[in-house]
Design an enzyme around this catalytic site. Sequence first.
Site, PDB file in Angstrom:
ATOM      1  CB  ALA A 172      -3.557 -32.240  22.620  1.00  0.00           C
ATOM      2  CE  LYS A 173       0.061 -39.059  23.744  1.00  0.00           C
ATOM      3  NZ  LYS A 173       0.281 -39.236  25.141  1.00  0.00           N
TER       4      LYS A 173
END
Length: 322
Positions: free
Chosen positions: A252-253
């Site tokens: 994820a980010k």
Amino acid sequence: MKIRGRFAPTPSGDPHPGTIQTALLAWLSARAQGGRFILRIEDVDGARVVPGAAERMIETLDWLGLDWDEGPGVDGPHGPYVQSRRTGFYQEMLDRLINRGLAYPCACSRSFLAQLNLPRDPEDGALIYPGICRAPDPERFRELELRGRPPAWRFRVEPETAAFHDLIQGPVSQEVSRGAGDFVLKRGDGYFAYQLAVTADDIAMGVTEVVRGTDLLFNTPRQLLLLRALGGKAPVYAHMPLLLGPDGEKLAKRHQAPSIWKLKQQGASPGGITGWIASGLGLCEPGARLKPAELLKSWDIRRIPARPRVADMGELLRACQT
Ligand code: GLU
């Protein structure tokens, strides 16, 4: 039967490596069978939509050579292919369920449910709704009306096991009444829930195979119940292994996973990115640079591993160099 595959991204951020891996695999599966490929933008939850994200996704797919036969920019018989423009259709599907007694209004807000310390599904953490509004409390519905809020709508789930054979993960089954309970079809804020929109669209667009990440595996039993209730035919499912960050969680980010769109803007090699994804799955040699179409000849979905893997970001950045 004519194969119809689809890729259905939510435009909630830039396309990251995991999303593009799913797009590549869905595309390969449909194309290798001579099928049609649909791109559907799943912006039904307006609160999650990031302006410009759908355009960035479209540009990135186009740049990689993942083309579609129906979708944004390519009209087809089942459009529009953008969920925010299909809400009238979702309401019709919901009305159909309401008329058959399969959906009921619910006055339970998120904060109300949070106070109840309800159990959660161990598979995906979803809160298990205990059916409170099956026996509606008129007082709570009056309060809702006074606050000017419409009720949510839930699907009535009876005790039974929903089972399917996933092409990658093998047999999967769940008793939805225990795993999720009566799940939401339309939220109190007026947005249609993912489960209703995705199922109604897969039926309406004649989708015969669903290729997506294993993070959505336990949505499938819910969707199978809805499919049946709406008179649809179950597609074939293939839930693909996730890409993980170094901590073993879904990439994820917060893992500084790069945006593939940004890499494109910086002049990355599209073939290098495709090669990085494909070699991670054992579909080609490490370091290969290729177009998605070059993977079609040797494509065999049975070669895809079921288990997730940690993404090697250093290797991705090296693969990007032109
Ligand atoms: N829109 C969902 C997502 O981006 C995927 C839906 C699906 O493939 O069924 O997570």
